[in-house]
Design a protein around this motif. Structure first.
Motif, PDB file in Angstrom:
ATOM      1  N   GLU A 136       0.835  -1.202   0.000  1.00 47.58           N
ATOM      2  CA  GLU A 136       0.000   0.000   0.000  1.00 47.58           C
ATOM      3  C   GLU A 136       0.873   1.257   0.000  1.00 47.58           C
ATOM      4  O   GLU A 136       0.563   2.226  -0.711  1.00 47.58           O
ATOM      5  CB  GLU A 136      -0.918   0.010   1.225  1.00 47.58           C
ATOM      6  N   ALA A 137       1.969   1.239   0.768  1.00 48.16           N
ATOM      7  CA  ALA A 137       2.863   2.394   0.800  1.00 48.16           C
ATOM      8  C   ALA A 137       3.495   2.639  -0.566  1.00 48.16           C
ATOM      9  O   ALA A 137       3.585   3.787  -1.022  1.00 48.16           O
ATOM     10  CB  ALA A 137       3.950   2.179   1.858  1.00 48.16           C
ATOM     11  N   ILE A 138       3.937   1.568  -1.226  1.00 46.18           N
ATOM     12  CA  ILE A 138       4.514   1.710  -2.566  1.00 46.18           C
ATOM     13  C   ILE A 138       3.481   2.277  -3.533  1.00 46.18           C
ATOM     14  O   ILE A 138       3.782   3.161  -4.349  1.00 46.18           O
ATOM     15  CB  ILE A 138       5.043   0.352  -3.066  1.00 46.18           C
ATOM     16  N   TYR A 139       2.248   1.777  -3.448  1.00 44.64           N
ATOM     17  CA  TYR A 139       1.184   2.283  -4.325  1.00 44.64           C
ATOM     18  C   TYR A 139       0.969   3.783  -4.101  1.00 44.64           C
ATOM     19  O   TYR A 139       0.903   4.560  -5.061  1.00 44.64           O
ATOM     20  CB  TYR A 139      -0.116   1.523  -4.042  1.00 44.64           C
ATOM     21  N   GLN A 140       0.858   4.184  -2.838  1.00 47.19           N
ATOM     22  CA  GLN A 140       0.604   5.595  -2.530  1.00 47.19           C
ATOM     23  C   GLN A 140       1.752   6.483  -2.983  1.00 47.19           C
ATOM     24  O   GLN A 140       1.535   7.578  -3.524  1.00 47.19           O
ATOM     25  CB  GLN A 140       0.368   5.764  -1.025  1.00 47.19           C
ATOM     26  N   LEU A 141       2.986   6.036  -2.795  1.00 41.58           N
ATOM     27  CA  LEU A 141       4.140   6.824  -3.212  1.00 41.58           C
ATOM     28  C   LEU A 141       4.234   6.902  -4.736  1.00 41.58           C
ATOM     29  O   LEU A 141       4.637   7.927  -5.292  1.00 41.58           O
ATOM     30  CB  LEU A 141       5.420   6.230  -2.628  1.00 41.58           C
ATOM     31  N   ALA A 142       3.865   5.806  -5.418  1.00 44.14           N
ATOM     32  CA  ALA A 142       3.901   5.800  -6.883  1.00 44.14           C
ATOM     33  C   ALA A 142       2.871   6.756  -7.468  1.00 44.14           C
ATOM     34  O   ALA A 142       3.061   7.305  -8.560  1.00 44.14           O
ATOM     35  CB  ALA A 142       3.666   4.389  -7.413  1.00 44.14           C
ATOM     36  N   LYS A 143       1.765   6.938  -6.744  1.00 42.13           N
ATOM     37  CA  LYS A 143       0.706   7.841  -7.201  1.00 42.13           C
ATOM     38  C   LYS A 143       0.910   9.275  -6.709  1.00 42.13           C
ATOM     39  O   LYS A 143       0.078  10.138  -6.953  1.00 42.13           O
ATOM     40  CB  LYS A 143      -0.657   7.325  -6.715  1.00 42.13           C
ATOM     41  N   HIS A 144       2.018   9.504  -6.029  1.00 45.88           N
ATOM     42  CA  HIS A 144       2.316  10.835  -5.499  1.00 45.88           C
ATOM     43  C   HIS A 144       2.463  11.828  -6.655  1.00 45.88           C
ATOM     44  O   HIS A 144       3.013  11.494  -7.717  1.00 45.88           O
ATOM     45  CB  HIS A 144       3.613  10.781  -4.688  1.00 45.88           C
ATOM     46  N   PRO A 145       1.984  13.055  -6.495  1.00 45.98           N
ATOM     47  CA  PRO A 145       2.071  14.040  -7.588  1.00 45.98           C
ATOM     48  C   PRO A 145       3.497  14.369  -8.016  1.00 45.98           C
ATOM     49  O   PRO A 145       3.713  14.873  -9.122  1.00 45.98           O
ATOM     50  CB  PRO A 145       1.365  15.279  -7.010  1.00 45.98           C
ATOM     51  N   ASP A 146       4.486  14.087  -7.169  1.00 44.52           N
ATOM     52  CA  ASP A 146       5.878  14.365  -7.531  1.00 44.52           C
ATOM     53  C   ASP A 146       6.491  13.272  -8.398  1.00 44.52           C
ATOM     54  O   ASP A 146       7.685  13.346  -8.717  1.00 44.52           O
ATOM     55  CB  ASP A 146       6.731  14.531  -6.266  1.00 44.52           C
ATOM     56  N   CYS A 147       5.681  12.252  -8.765  1.00 40.54           N
ATOM     57  CA  CYS A 147       6.160  11.154  -9.614  1.00 40.54           C
ATOM     58  C   CYS A 147       7.423  10.517  -9.041  1.00 40.54           C
ATOM     59  O   CYS A 147       8.470  10.450  -9.704  1.00 40.54           O
ATOM     60  CB  CYS A 147       6.421  11.644 -11.037  1.00 40.54           C
ATOM     61  N   LEU A 148       7.339  10.074  -7.810  1.00 42.29           N
ATOM     62  CA  LEU A 148       8.482   9.479  -7.127  1.00 42.29           C
ATOM     63  C   LEU A 148       8.899   8.176  -7.785  1.00 42.29           C
ATOM     64  O   LEU A 148       8.064   7.355  -8.139  1.00 42.29           O
ATOM     65  CB  LEU A 148       8.130   9.232  -5.653  1.00 42.29           C
ATOM     66  N   ARG A 149      10.199   7.983  -7.926  1.00 43.65           N
ATOM     67  CA  ARG A 149      10.739   6.747  -8.482  1.00 43.65           C
ATOM     68  C   ARG A 149      11.101   5.816  -7.321  1.00 43.65           C
ATOM     69  O   ARG A 149      11.821   6.218  -6.400  1.00 43.65           O
ATOM     70  CB  ARG A 149      11.947   7.030  -9.364  1.00 43.65           C
ATOM     71  N   ILE A 150      10.631   4.588  -7.397  1.00 44.45           N
ATOM     72  CA  ILE A 150      10.727   3.670  -6.268  1.00 44.45           C
ATOM     73  C   ILE A 150      11.534   2.436  -6.639  1.00 44.45           C
ATOM     74  O   ILE A 150      11.274   1.795  -7.659  1.00 44.45           O
ATOM     75  CB  ILE A 150       9.319   3.246  -5.806  1.00 44.45           C
ATOM     76  N   LEU A 151      12.487   2.096  -5.789  1.00 48.89           N
ATOM     77  CA  LEU A 151      13.247   0.857  -5.915  1.00 48.89           C
ATOM     78  C   LEU A 151      12.823  -0.055  -4.771  1.00 48.89           C
ATOM     79  O   LEU A 151      13.036   0.270  -3.597  1.00 48.89           O
ATOM     80  CB  LEU A 151      14.753   1.128  -5.845  1.00 48.89           C
ATOM     81  N   ALA A 152      12.198  -1.174  -5.094  1.00 46.30           N
ATOM     82  CA  ALA A 152      11.749  -2.141  -4.089  1.00 46.30           C
ATOM     83  C   ALA A 152      12.610  -3.387  -4.206  1.00 46.30           C
ATOM     84  O   ALA A 152      12.650  -4.027  -5.254  1.00 46.30           O
ATOM     85  CB  ALA A 152      10.279  -2.480  -4.290  1.00 46.30           C
ATOM     86  N   VAL A 153      13.307  -3.734  -3.129  1.00 45.70           N
ATOM     87  CA  VAL A 153      14.225  -4.871  -3.166  1.00 45.70           C
ATOM     88  C   VAL A 153      13.911  -5.851  -2.040  1.00 45.70           C
ATOM     89  O   VAL A 153      13.339  -5.477  -1.013  1.00 45.70           O
ATOM     90  CB  VAL A 153      15.697  -4.410  -3.054  1.00 45.70           C
ATOM     91  N   THR A 154      14.300  -7.094  -2.243  1.00 41.32           N
ATOM     92  CA  THR A 154      14.140  -8.144  -1.242  1.00 41.32           C
ATOM     93  C   THR A 154      15.391  -9.018  -1.260  1.00 41.32           C
ATOM     94  O   THR A 154      16.119  -9.041  -2.257  1.00 41.32           O
ATOM     95  CB  THR A 154      12.910  -9.027  -1.536  1.00 41.32           C
ATOM     96  N   PRO A 155      15.641  -9.775  -0.188  1.00 36.81           N
ATOM     97  CA  PRO A 155      16.829 -10.635  -0.177  1.00 36.81           C
ATOM     98  C   PRO A 155      16.730 -11.841  -1.107  1.00 36.81           C
ATOM     99  O   PRO A 155      17.749 -12.408  -1.490  1.00 36.81           O
ATOM    100  CB  PRO A 155      16.919 -11.100   1.282  1.00 36.81           C
ATOM    101  N   SER A 156      15.518 -12.245  -1.478  1.00 34.54           N
ATOM    102  CA  SER A 156      15.358 -13.453  -2.292  1.00 34.54           C
ATOM    103  C   SER A 156      14.498 -13.190  -3.517  1.00 34.54           C
ATOM    104  O   SER A 156      13.674 -12.260  -3.534  1.00 34.54           O
ATOM    105  CB  SER A 156      14.718 -14.573  -1.465  1.00 34.54           C
ATOM    106  N   ASN A 157      14.675 -14.029  -4.542  1.00 34.07           N
ATOM    107  CA  ASN A 157      13.844 -13.932  -5.744  1.00 34.07           C
ATOM    108  C   ASN A 157      12.384 -14.226  -5.431  1.00 34.07           C
ATOM    109  O   ASN A 157      11.476 -13.597  -5.992  1.00 34.07           O
ATOM    110  CB  ASN A 157      14.358 -14.906  -6.808  1.00 34.07           C
ATOM    111  N   ALA A 158      12.141 -15.194  -4.556  1.00 35.65           N
ATOM    112  CA  ALA A 158      10.766 -15.565  -4.218  1.00 35.65           C
ATOM    113  C   ALA A 158      10.029 -14.388  -3.603  1.00 35.65           C
ATOM    114  O   ALA A 158       8.869 -14.104  -3.957  1.00 35.65           O
ATOM    115  CB  ALA A 158      10.759 -16.755  -3.262  1.00 35.65           C
ATOM    116  N   ALA A 159      10.680 -13.662  -2.701  1.00 35.41           N
ATOM    117  CA  ALA A 159      10.047 -12.512  -2.057  1.00 35.41           C
ATOM    118  C   ALA A 159       9.814 -11.381  -3.058  1.00 35.41           C
ATOM    119  O   ALA A 159       8.797 -10.684  -3.007  1.00 35.41           O
ATOM    120  CB  ALA A 159      10.910 -12.029  -0.897  1.00 35.41           C
ATOM    121  N   ALA A 160      10.755 -11.200  -3.982  1.00 33.88           N
ATOM    122  CA  ALA A 160      10.592 -10.167  -5.012  1.00 33.88           C
ATOM    123  C   ALA A 160       9.414 -10.497  -5.922  1.00 33.88           C
ATOM    124  O   ALA A 160       8.635  -9.604  -6.305  1.00 33.88           O
ATOM    125  CB  ALA A 160      11.876 -10.031  -5.834  1.00 33.88           C
TER     126      ALA A 160
END
Length: 216
Positions: free
Chosen positions: A48-72
């Protein structure tokens, strides 16, 4: 934040509060930490946080990372309900050792089979949300991704990530202390995980002795 319209109406009060605080971002560059035992909805709040930040009027660029491929892959599957592949808003960047055949069907439309550094660089630079393993993201700077390109770094399952991995990504790609004269927004970091669960997997006794088994 009155302007936040939650995409997931099933969030509980604590999850909503966490998302609102992240969207406000008043404590940047200090990291925002979402933690709790299994089943408390850490990834749900993170999505939900990633969604809200992606829809932010400032067009924020988001890098989402995880330790494993399965989690990603799970992160992409959860975000896919909000970002259709045809829009190219979200991309799943794969390591050379991972083939498209290894991906869940819901994740495949977000990934490319072009493993050249130029091809992957283009994918990273043109996407609003980039999802990869933390280990692979640490190599983005070698592809020519400049420091400060991303506005938000989100580490899901952060309890399993080693400190060097996370610091390598944060230091090479994020600008937490920009020059005010350039009017660059202060980068934001989100750590979601449970330090009481599985920590970083260390096979070296020396690394364990030196403290690398402790998560960031």
């Amino acid at each position: 934040v009155a302007s936040v319209r939650f995409a997931n109406r099933d969030l509980n009060e604590e999850q909503r509060d966490a998302v609102q605080k992240i969207v406000q971002g008043e404590l940047r560059p200090l990291p925002y930490i979402i933690y709790g035992p299994p089943g408390t909805g850490k990834t749900t709040a993170t999505v939900e946080a990633i969604y809200q930040l992606a829809k932010h009027p400032d067009c924020l660029r988001i890098l989402a990372v995880t330790p494993s491929n399965a989690a990603a892959d799970i992160l992409v599957e959860r975000l896919a309900q909000y970002f259709p592949p045809s829009a190219f808003e979200m991309r799943r960047i794969l390591a050379y050792s991972r083939s498209l055949d290894d991906l869940p069907s819901a994740v495949k439309p977000y990934a490319s089979d072009d493993r050249t550094s130029e091809g992957q660089k283009l994918e990273v630079l043109t996407a609003l949300i980039v999802v990869s393993t933390v280990n692979l993201a640490a190599r983005f700077s070698r592809w020519g991704i400049p420091k400060g390109h991303f506005d938000v770094l989100c580490v899901d399952e952060a309890g399993q990530a080693t400190e060097p991995e996370v610091v390598a990504v944060a230091s090479s790609l994020m600008d937490f202390f920009p020059d005010d004269k350039q009017h660059i927004p202060i980068a934001q970091m989100i750590l979601a995980g449970d330090p009481k669960q599985l920590g970083p997997v260390m096979t070296s006794s020396l690394c364990k002795k030196l403290g690398l088994g402790i998560s960031y």
